[in-house]
Design a protein around this motif. Structure first.
Motif, short mmCIF file in Angstrom:
data_model
loop_
_atom_site.label_atom_id
_atom_site.label_comp_id
_atom_site.label_asym_id
_atom_site.label_seq_id
_atom_site.Cartn_x
_atom_site.Cartn_y
_atom_site.Cartn_z
N PRO A 178 -76.29 42.50 3.67
CA PRO A 178 -76.02 41.45 4.67
C PRO A 178 -75.08 40.50 5.01
CG PRO A 178 -78.58 41.47 3.56
CD PRO A 178 -77.49 42.55 2.92
N ALA A 179 -75.00 39.91 3.69
CA ALA A 179 -74.38 39.12 3.70
C ALA A 179 -72.71 39.16 4.08
CB ALA A 179 -74.23 38.01 1.82
N LEU A 180 -72.32 40.46 3.06
CA LEU A 180 -70.92 41.11 3.06
C LEU A 180 -70.55 41.46 5.41
CD1 LEU A 180 -67.93 42.29 1.63
CD2 LEU A 180 -69.35 43.73 1.24
N TYR A 181 -71.52 41.91 5.21
CA TYR A 181 -71.59 42.52 6.47
C TYR A 181 -71.28 40.90 7.76
CZ TYR A 181 -73.14 44.07 11.21
OH TYR A 181 -72.67 44.12 12.84
N ARG A 182 -71.86 40.22 7.31
CA ARG A 182 -71.51 38.96 8.17
C ARG A 182 -70.21 37.98 7.47
NH1 ARG A 182 -77.11 37.51 7.39
NH2 ARG A 182 -76.69 35.93 5.56
N ALA A 183 -69.81 38.89 6.64
CA ALA A 183 -68.36 38.01 6.72
C ALA A 183 -66.93 38.81 6.81
CB ALA A 183 -68.05 37.99 4.81
N LEU A 184 -67.41 39.99 7.18
CA LEU A 184 -66.68 40.61 7.63
C LEU A 184 -67.00 40.54 9.25
CD1 LEU A 184 -66.28 43.96 5.43
CD2 LEU A 184 -64.05 41.95 5.42
N GLY A 185 -68.25 40.94 9.58
CA GLY A 185 -68.21 40.27 10.90
C GLY A 185 -67.54 41.58 11.98
N ILE A 186 -66.73 40.41 12.90
CA ILE A 186 -66.08 41.88 14.05
C ILE A 186 -64.91 42.29 13.48
CG2 ILE A 186 -64.96 39.66 14.86
CD1 ILE A 186 -65.79 40.49 17.58
N TYR A 187 -64.92 41.76 11.89
CA TYR A 187 -62.97 42.34 12.13
C TYR A 187 -62.86 44.03 11.51
CZ TYR A 187 -62.12 37.66 12.07
OH TYR A 187 -62.24 36.39 12.12
N LEU A 188 -64.53 44.32 11.16
CA LEU A 188 -65.03 45.83 10.52
C LEU A 188 -64.12 46.60 11.53
CD1 LEU A 188 -64.78 46.54 7.82
CD2 LEU A 188 -67.03 46.50 8.19
N PRO A 189 -65.43 46.71 12.93
CA PRO A 189 -65.11 47.30 13.99
C PRO A 189 -63.95 47.19 15.06
CG PRO A 189 -66.62 46.08 14.50
CD PRO A 189 -65.95 45.91 13.39
N LEU A 190 -63.14 45.98 14.74
CA LEU A 190 -61.63 45.86 15.70
C LEU A 190 -60.93 46.90 14.41
CD1 LEU A 190 -60.50 42.11 16.24
CD2 LEU A 190 -60.58 43.98 17.21
N ILE A 191 -61.20 47.03 13.57
CA ILE A 191 -59.69 48.17 12.88
C ILE A 191 -60.10 49.47 12.48
CG2 ILE A 191 -58.60 46.28 11.38
CD1 ILE A 191 -60.16 46.45 9.28
N VAL A 202 -69.62 52.80 7.32
CA VAL A 202 -70.14 52.00 6.46
C VAL A 202 -70.09 50.59 7.11
CG1 VAL A 202 -68.28 50.22 5.63
CG2 VAL A 202 -67.75 52.37 5.03
N GLU A 203 -70.24 50.52 8.56
CA GLU A 203 -71.27 49.35 8.88
C GLU A 203 -72.34 49.14 9.16
OE1 GLU A 203 -69.80 48.56 13.39
OE2 GLU A 203 -70.20 46.56 13.38
N ILE A 204 -72.71 50.68 9.47
CA ILE A 204 -74.21 50.86 9.30
C ILE A 204 -74.93 50.33 7.62
CG2 ILE A 204 -76.06 51.96 9.46
CD1 ILE A 204 -74.67 53.67 11.79
#
Lengths: 274, 199
Positions: B100-113, B91-93
């Protein structure tokens, strides 16, 4: 079939499948990052001040690579940075419009009267919380030097209870602008020769009562300016620097001497000239 | 025929009664770590909602059609972790490329969870409760919303606590944990709501 074999095959199979999908995805959906980005980032000063209008130096670097952005937007970097950026990107070099900070108040301890005697913490931020400060004029410099402490270049000095910018040291970074709780420091193009040292939007009579050096909106400068570059906006003289030729007529006619003349060229300009 | 009433019960139950953070004490790490500011708390929660629903949608078929068919349900935990981790990476890729906008918004939280216990907890409790596919998705949505609710509430509590001046021994984590316990206590008031409303 052997239950151990089944479970091993299952988990390994799922793992390999996931790995294959991830590898394919990372190849297919790879995002190219421009290799020039770190180099350009290196040229910029890294102050992340936002003077260029982008979110920090990274934002400006990304915008530069995308194109349609001028190379002369970095004021702290000045001409030297603009030159290196232009060489790197193969764009035409443009002179940076260097900026310089200016305290829009002329009310030192003699000119601007105090409303109360302030005995609290000696910072402008603390004084401004208490009825906007100890001065009678609501737009007066409080003179505790928050701006001078914020300035990394030692370009602001407080004399007679009034902050003054020393243009020769000022790089126009704008840190003092955000440090001033009264919002009376502004950055302006350093080519200007005259500037209004007052921010009061009060009526002339009220300004007169509070301060001997304030703009009373008498319109003398507006009438006398040969270029028509001065207008009254909200009881305060505003100079249009696109029209101003720096003749100094307004400085002569101002009855309260709140229009200052001088050489405001800042540190970045002098550095690149030298 | 879809049992809408049952779905509503599951949704409300997941948000309030079986709140993952405040009732089951799963996902405490992000609850304490990322709740300092409202903006980061909402960012984290949105990512959690998204990942919970997505991983439920993937793990439920795997459990039903693969693990149970071969009689290896005991591999549930390890397989789920594997699949969820890979899924989040995928999903991150994809987000980085296409949104990219959503990617920046979720940012570091996506891999964190990726390896958050609340996410794994939802997928496993779906199986344990014997939910069908739709019920599982609704349960995941409700659990995510419950996480969101807890994060937003607690970030409000914490922003008040920032201004407080506690004794030195209490400052920091002790006070945060105490506050979390009190908020959790408030949520115990929801126990029995389901029986009385829908029972």
């Amino acid at each position: 079939m052997n239950p151990i074999l089944i479970s091993v095959i299952c988990v390994t199979g799922i793992g390999v499948l996931c790995a294959v999908i991830l590898v394919i995805a990372s190849k297919v959906m790879s995002v190219k990052t421009d290799e020039r980005l770190p180099e350009i980032r290196e040229i910029l000063p890294g102050a992340n001040c936002g003077a260029c209008g982008f979110a920090g130096c990274d934002g400006y670097a990304a915008a530069l690579i995308e194109g349609n952005v001028r190379t002369n937007l970095c004021t702290p970097g000045g001409d030297a940075t603009a030159l290196r950026l232009s060489e790197k990107l193969g764009l035409a070099y443009e002179d940076v419009v260097e900026k310089v900070a200016f305290v829009r108040c002329g009310g030192d301890s003699r000119a601007a009267l105090d409303m109360v005697e302030y005995q609290g913490i000696e910072t402008c931020a603390a004084a401004a919380l208490l009825h906007g400060g100890q001065k009678l004029c609501p737009s007066a410099c409080l003179g505790f030097g928050d701006c001078a402490r914020a300035c990394p270049y030692g370009a602001i000095r407080v004399e007679d209870g009034l902050a003054r910018v020393i243009p020769a040291r000022c790089t126009g970074c704008g840190l003092c602008v955000s440090a001033c709780p009264k919002g009376i420091i502004a950055t302006m193009p350093d080519e200007v020769r005259v500037a209004v040292a007052c921010s009061s939007h009060q009526k002339g009579a009220a300004v007169r009562r509070a301060c001997a050096a304030g703009c009373i909106a008498c319109r003398r400068c507006e009438k006398e300016c040969p270029e028509g570059a001065i207008r009254m906006e909200n009881e305060l003289a505003v100079i249009d620097y696109d029209k101003c030729t720096g003749c100094g007529r307004c400085v002569e006619v101002c009855p309260t001497r709140c229009i200052h003349a001088g050489d405001f060229r800042g540190a970045s300009k002098r550095r690149s000239r030298a | 025929m879809i049992d809408y009433r049952g779905l509503v019960v599951i949704l409300v139950g997941a948000v309030f009664v079986n709140n993952y953070v405040l009732q089951r004490f799963l996902g405490i790490c992000p609850f304490l770590g990322v709740s300092k500011q409202l903006s980061s708390a909402t960012g984290m929660s949105l990512a959690v909602i998204f990942v919970m629903m997505l991983s439920t949608a993937v793990t439920w078929p795997i459990q039903t059609y693969l693990l149970e068919r071969f009689g290896i349900g005991y591999l549930q935990t390890i397989v789920f972790i594997l699949v969820i981790a890979a899924l989040v990476q995928l999903v991150e890729i994809a987000l980085k490329k296409y949104v990219p906008a959503l990617y920046r918004a979720l940012g570091i939280y996506l891999p964190l969870i990726t390896t958050n216990c609340a996410v794994l907890g939802v997928t496993i409790s779906n199986i344990d409760a014997g939910y069908g596919f739709l019920q599982s998705i609704i349960n995941a949505l409700g659990s995510g919303l419950g996480f969101f609710l807890a994060m937003v509430l607690f970030s409000g509590v914490r922003s008040r606590m920032e201004e407080a001046d506690p004794p030195e021994a209490f400052a920091g984590l002790p006070l945060t944990l105490t506050a979390a316990a009190i908020v959790s206590l408030a949520f115990f008031g929801f126990t029995g709501v389901i029986e009385n409303l829908f029972g």
